[in-house]
Scaffold this motif. Structure first.
Motif, PDB file in Angstrom:
ATOM      1  N   GLY A   1       0.782  -1.231   0.000  1.00 29.08           N
ATOM      2  CA  GLY A   1       0.000   0.000   0.000  1.00 29.08           C
ATOM      3  C   GLY A   1       0.810   1.274   0.000  1.00 29.08           C
ATOM      4  O   GLY A   1       0.232   2.364   0.033  1.00 29.08           O
ATOM      5  N   ILE A   2       2.143   1.191  -0.013  1.00 31.51           N
ATOM      6  CA  ILE A   2       2.958   2.399  -0.092  1.00 31.51           C
ATOM      7  C   ILE A   2       3.435   2.578  -1.529  1.00 31.51           C
ATOM      8  O   ILE A   2       3.406   1.644  -2.328  1.00 31.51           O
ATOM      9  N   SER A   3       3.875   3.779  -1.873  1.00 31.33           N
ATOM     10  CA  SER A   3       4.280   4.074  -3.241  1.00 31.33           C
ATOM     11  C   SER A   3       5.607   3.415  -3.574  1.00 31.33           C
ATOM     12  O   SER A   3       6.343   2.955  -2.697  1.00 31.33           O
ATOM     13  N   MET A   4       5.918   3.406  -4.874  1.00 30.02           N
ATOM     14  CA  MET A   4       7.148   2.757  -5.340  1.00 30.02           C
ATOM     15  C   MET A   4       8.392   3.432  -4.765  1.00 30.02           C
ATOM     16  O   MET A   4       9.342   2.758  -4.366  1.00 30.02           O
ATOM     17  N   ASP A   5       8.393   4.766  -4.721  1.00 33.49           N
ATOM     18  CA  ASP A   5       9.571   5.436  -4.184  1.00 33.49           C
ATOM     19  C   ASP A   5       9.696   5.203  -2.681  1.00 33.49           C
ATOM     20  O   ASP A   5      10.803   5.040  -2.160  1.00 33.49           O
ATOM     21  N   SER A   6       8.569   5.151  -1.973  1.00 35.63           N
ATOM     22  CA  SER A   6       8.620   4.873  -0.534  1.00 35.63           C
ATOM     23  C   SER A   6       9.166   3.473  -0.260  1.00 35.63           C
ATOM     24  O   SER A   6       9.894   3.264   0.716  1.00 35.63           O
ATOM     25  N   MET A   7       8.821   2.521  -1.128  1.00 36.15           N
ATOM     26  CA  MET A   7       9.360   1.171  -0.964  1.00 36.15           C
ATOM     27  C   MET A   7      10.879   1.170  -1.136  1.00 36.15           C
ATOM     28  O   MET A   7      11.602   0.498  -0.383  1.00 36.15           O
ATOM     29  N   LEU A   8      11.368   1.933  -2.111  1.00 31.93           N
ATOM     30  CA  LEU A   8      12.814   2.025  -2.303  1.00 31.93           C
ATOM     31  C   LEU A   8      13.490   2.621  -1.074  1.00 31.93           C
ATOM     32  O   LEU A   8      14.515   2.112  -0.594  1.00 31.93           O
ATOM     33  N   TYR A   9      12.900   3.695  -0.530  1.00 38.95           N
ATOM     34  CA  TYR A   9      13.466   4.305   0.679  1.00 38.95           C
ATOM     35  C   TYR A   9      13.415   3.321   1.857  1.00 38.95           C
ATOM     36  O   TYR A   9      14.347   3.259   2.669  1.00 38.95           O
ATOM     37  N   LEU A  10      12.334   2.567   1.967  1.00 35.61           N
ATOM     38  CA  LEU A  10      12.227   1.575   3.040  1.00 35.61           C
ATOM     39  C   LEU A  10      13.347   0.550   2.927  1.00 35.61           C
ATOM     40  O   LEU A  10      14.015   0.219   3.926  1.00 35.61           O
ATOM     41  N   GLU A  11      13.575   0.049   1.731  1.00 31.56           N
ATOM     42  CA  GLU A  11      14.641  -0.939   1.524  1.00 31.56           C
ATOM     43  C   GLU A  11      16.001  -0.348   1.861  1.00 31.56           C
ATOM     44  O   GLU A  11      16.830  -1.002   2.519  1.00 31.56           O
ATOM     45  N   GLN A  12      16.247   0.888   1.424  1.00 29.38           N
ATOM     46  CA  GLN A  12      17.561   1.501   1.676  1.00 29.38           C
ATOM     47  C   GLN A  12      17.779   1.764   3.160  1.00 29.38           C
ATOM     48  O   GLN A  12      18.870   1.540   3.690  1.00 29.38           O
ATOM     49  N   LEU A  13      16.759   2.253   3.860  1.00 30.34           N
ATOM     50  CA  LEU A  13      16.917   2.553   5.285  1.00 30.34           C
ATOM     51  C   LEU A  13      17.044   1.281   6.110  1.00 30.34           C
ATOM     52  O   LEU A  13      17.694   1.287   7.167  1.00 30.34           O
ATOM     53  N   LEU A  14      16.444   0.190   5.661  1.00 27.64           N
ATOM     54  CA  LEU A  14      16.629  -1.088   6.361  1.00 27.64           C
ATOM     55  C   LEU A  14      18.087  -1.536   6.292  1.00 27.64           C
ATOM     56  O   LEU A  14      18.583  -2.195   7.214  1.00 27.64           O
ATOM     57  N   LYS A  15      18.771  -1.160   5.220  1.00 30.41           N
ATOM     58  CA  LYS A  15      20.173  -1.567   5.034  1.00 30.41           C
ATOM     59  C   LYS A  15      21.165  -0.571   5.627  1.00 30.41           C
ATOM     60  O   LYS A  15      22.311  -0.925   5.893  1.00 30.41           O
ATOM     61  N   LEU A  16      20.719   0.678   5.816  1.00 30.95           N
ATOM     62  CA  LEU A  16      21.617   1.739   6.283  1.00 30.95           C
ATOM     63  C   LEU A  16      22.149   1.426   7.678  1.00 30.95           C
ATOM     64  O   LEU A  16      21.398   1.046   8.575  1.00 30.95           O
ATOM     65  N   SER A  17      23.454   1.603   7.865  1.00 29.49           N
ATOM     66  CA  SER A  17      24.064   1.361   9.179  1.00 29.49           C
ATOM     67  C   SER A  17      24.998   2.506   9.538  1.00 29.49           C
ATOM     68  O   SER A  17      25.417   3.284   8.677  1.00 29.49           O
ATOM     69  N   GLN A  18      25.309   2.611  10.829  1.00 22.47           N
ATOM     70  CA  GLN A  18      26.247   3.614  11.329  1.00 22.47           C
ATOM     71  C   GLN A  18      27.195   2.953  12.317  1.00 22.47           C
ATOM     72  O   GLN A  18      26.878   1.916  12.907  1.00 22.47           O
ATOM     73  N   LYS A  19      28.345   3.590  12.480  1.00 22.12           N
ATOM     74  CA  LYS A  19      29.305   3.154  13.489  1.00 22.12           C
ATOM     75  C   LYS A  19      29.197   4.062  14.703  1.00 22.12           C
ATOM     76  O   LYS A  19      29.335   5.276  14.595  1.00 22.12           O
ATOM     77  N   ILE A  20      28.900   3.472  15.852  1.00 20.48           N
ATOM     78  CA  ILE A  20      28.840   4.220  17.103  1.00 20.48           C
ATOM     79  C   ILE A  20      29.869   3.606  18.048  1.00 20.48           C
ATOM     80  O   ILE A  20      29.707   2.472  18.506  1.00 20.48           O
TER      81      ILE A  20
END
Length: 681
Positions: free
Chosen positions: A134-153
């Motif tokens: 139910g979300i748009s195509m671009d939102s799905m892309l952002y969801l996939e990218q943010l699920l993979k995004l990591s940081q070093k703390i």
């Protein structure tokens, strides 16, 4: 005595950087991808590297390509220029940092596979197509990218979105304070479990936000070491600056030396003559930190009140803070870092919301942050498997991946969605279509609630005044800053027409706009359809028809050039496609040009032919021009669509040939009550 400075180490994760706190986030992301793509296609730039390790012998200095890109952004209207050379390369780096973090560009600032996919969505206008959840195509892309995004703390990896999803699976929602102050403190498995435990205690009023932040912060070795030193060693400027742990330079913390001395004089020495100097010392702090100290130390943050009655406005410190010098020093150290931490967390709250908002999965209402209903049940089953990756780097960031490639259990399972929605709503849902019907009802309930609370008639009138005066800042403040003002004008027109229509009709489908999870408009780089197409089934007051609402914000000089042809073309093509000659168009703007009125009035007597088949045509088109002044009268009088339809039909049938007289005498909405509209000639 010289002290070795205790280094600052981050105790929190964040999404994005405060140096790129941009409006129209979706638009700016897509627009910059297009600009970067074009920039590197220029032969003068194609062989250049972005970072030093990519620079071949004989290539330009590392800073020159960044400066060149800065100038390119300015030349293409992406931002204003005017910065000195020494600042340009930093700005270029800041503008692209978010794209790199999300894996849309690589280290050398070329578009990745994921970035090219997003650019293709934007340029092909496919971004608004819906995905199974139910979300748009671009939102799905952002969801996939943010699920993979990591940081070093502090040397440890954390993937923030997975942590957020896990928190919501355990806590169901986050209050705005929990979202702002506690969520980013979850940097590893231990801290996340500890925060969950403390959140339960917070909700039971067993602890406060300040206590939770302090406990987490002081569990870090550098803060613990700083507390021991500051509490036990004789005070000096050098000693304080050695434990202030400023992220940039200890020199920025010299204001704390003055504050410490004034507080010591007032609270430990009883010197009330130092109350006003203590208050004045807070002027040197950034506002968010200054107000926290003022709130703690004074009953009023207003300088005049404190100076008129210093002792009467002084708050006492906790008794435990003034027993001994050690107690006072410990209290000062903890408070200094608590307020610093809260200011930093507050600084990133907006950015965290913006990044999460890209996914269209999160709802930010007045009290809580939570997942929208379908995403909630999408993640419910696989969350335990997904959480196993929360503290591991994902090596798929730059690729366009499916959810299942990120986590094999993260798949769209219709049964899980049906069962989850059915259970949550207490209904007997059997099919995925029924599930989405129920979700749609919830969206309309939320939309109607938002109209009742945020878009009452007085607010709509204020917005129309702001559109007339182009008070863009006020428009963005009231509605959103993730859309440009022309897009917001269309959105507000849709809301007005929804009210005029008695809140009947599928406005969320009729609006040809992207909406975020909070049902507010979003602007995209490539644009889209400008129409709002309202469908009216036949009733006694009018036949079944479509109404095309066209909204534009242009001045009197360029309105004719920009709007006459697109409006008539949109309506003509619609009539040819549907064959329903009862359909018509209402054109709304802030300034009506007399020749635009003339053109629309005379469409009644002209043919519109199919561009590919001239033998196929429609004879006569009804286009009604309105101004924002007319909209204001419609709102004030509470005019219903049934009456407007009759009014527009009368105007269309009128024989007046002068456009201004036609508009003034037949179209313009005037009068003091609803009956007035039906009393026109």
């Amino acid at each position: 005595m010289e002290y070795k400075k205790i280094p600052y180490t981050s105790f929190m994760w964040k999404l994005g950087t405060t140096s790129f706190r941009t409006k129209e986030f979706n638009y700016k992301t897509e627009r910059q991808l297009a600009l970067l793509d074009a920039f590197w296609k220029n032969p003068d730039n194609a062989s250049q590297g972005w970072e030093k390790k990519y620079m071949a012998p004989g290539q330009n200095d590392i800073y020159e390509i960044k400066v060149r890109y800065y100038d390119y952004l300015v030349d293409n209207g992406f931002m204003e220029g005017g910065e000195p050379w020494s600042r340009k390369y930093k700005t270029a780096r800041e503008k692209t940092s978010g794209l790199y973090d999300m894996g849309l560009i690589n280290e050398n600032h070329r578009l990745t596979e994921a970035g090219r996919y997003l650019l293709e969505l934007s340029t092909s206008l496919r971004y608004n197509e819906k995905t199974p959840i139910g979300i748009s195509m671009d939102s799905m892309l952002y969801l996939e990218q943010l699920l993979k995004l990591s940081q070093k703390i502090n040397g440890q990896t954390v993937r923030p979105l997975i942590v957020i999803l896990y928190l919501l699976s355990r806590l169901d929602y986050l209050s705005h304070n929990e979202f702002c102050y506690l969520m980013p403190l979850c940097t590893d498995w231990h801290s996340t479990e500890h925060i969950i435990s403390l959140t339960h205690r917070l909700r039971n009023r067993e602890v406060t936000i300040n206590q939770v932040i302090t406990e987490v912060m002081m569990s870090k070795s550098n803060y613990a070491e700083g507390l021991r030193r500051f509490a036990n060693m004789p005070f000096s400027e050098e000693m304080l600056l050695s434990v202030s742990m400023n992220r940039k330079s200890a020199a920025y913390d010299r204001s704390y030396v003055t504050l410490y001395k004034e507080m010591h004089s007032v609270y430990m020495e009883g010197d009330t003559s130092r109350i006003i100097p203590m208050f004045d010392s807070l002027k040197k702090f950034q506002q968010s930190i200054s107000i926290k100290w003022k709130t703690m130390l004074f009953k009023s943050p207003v300088a005049a009140r404190v100076k008129n009655n210093p002792e009467g406005n002084l708050r006492p410190l906790p008794v435990s803070a003034t027993y001994t010098e050690k107690d006072f020093n410990a209290f000062f150290f903890v408070t200094m870092h608590l307020f610093k931490a809260k200011a930093t967390l507050e600084d990133y709250q907006d950015l965290n919301k913006r990044y999460l908002g890209l996914t269209n999965c999160f709802i930010f209402d007045d009290k809580q942050v939570k997942l929208d209903i379908v995403p909630k049940h999408l993640f419910a089953s696989p969350i335990d498997e997904l959480y196993k990756q929360a503290y591991r780097k994902c090596h798929l960031l730059e690729r366009k991946t499916s959810l299942a490639e990120i986590c094999e259990t993260l798949v769209f399972n219709e049964k899980d969605i049906i069962d989850g929605v059915s259970s949550e709503l207490g209904t007997d849902i059997q099919t995925i279509e029924e599930a989405f019907d129920e979700v749609d009802k919830i969206r309309y309930d939320r939309f109607n609630k938002m109209i009742d609370t945020h878009f009452q008639n007085n607010t709509l009138l204020t917005l129309l005044d702001a559109f007339d005066k182009r008070n863009d800042a006020n428009i963005n403040r009231i509605v959103t800053d993730n859309a440009d003002v022309p897009t917001i004008f269309e959105y507000v027109l849709g809301i007005i027409w929804y009210k005029v229509s008695g809140r009947r009709g599928k406005i969320l489908d009729y609006l040809k706009l992207s909406l975020d999870a909070n049902l507010l408009p979003v602007t995209h780089a490539a644009g889209g359809e400008a129409d709002i197409v309202w469908e009216y089934p036949a009733v006694p007051a009018y036949p079944g028809h479509s109404l095309l609402l066209e909204a534009t914000l242009t001045d009197k000089t360029n309105q004719r050039r920009m709007e006459m042809e697109p409006v008539s073309r949109h309506l003509g093509n619609h009539l040819l496609r549907t064959g329903n000659t009862n359909s018509y168009c209402v054109f709304v703007t802030t300034n009506l040009n007399v020749n635009v009125i003339s053109d629309f009035m005379n469409r009644k007597n002209s043919l519109y032919c199919c561009p590919t088949n001239p033998d196929k045509y429609v004879e006569g088109m009804k286009i009604i021009p309105l101004s924002t002044r007319d909209l204001k009268e419609i709102i004030r009088q509470g005019i219903r669509y049934e009456d407007l339809y009759r009014h527009f039909e009368t105007a269309y049938e009128a024989n007046e040939r002068h456009p201004q007289k036609w508009y003034d005498n037949y179209v313009c909405i005037t009068g003091t009550d609803q009956a007035a509209i039906s009393m026109k000639p």
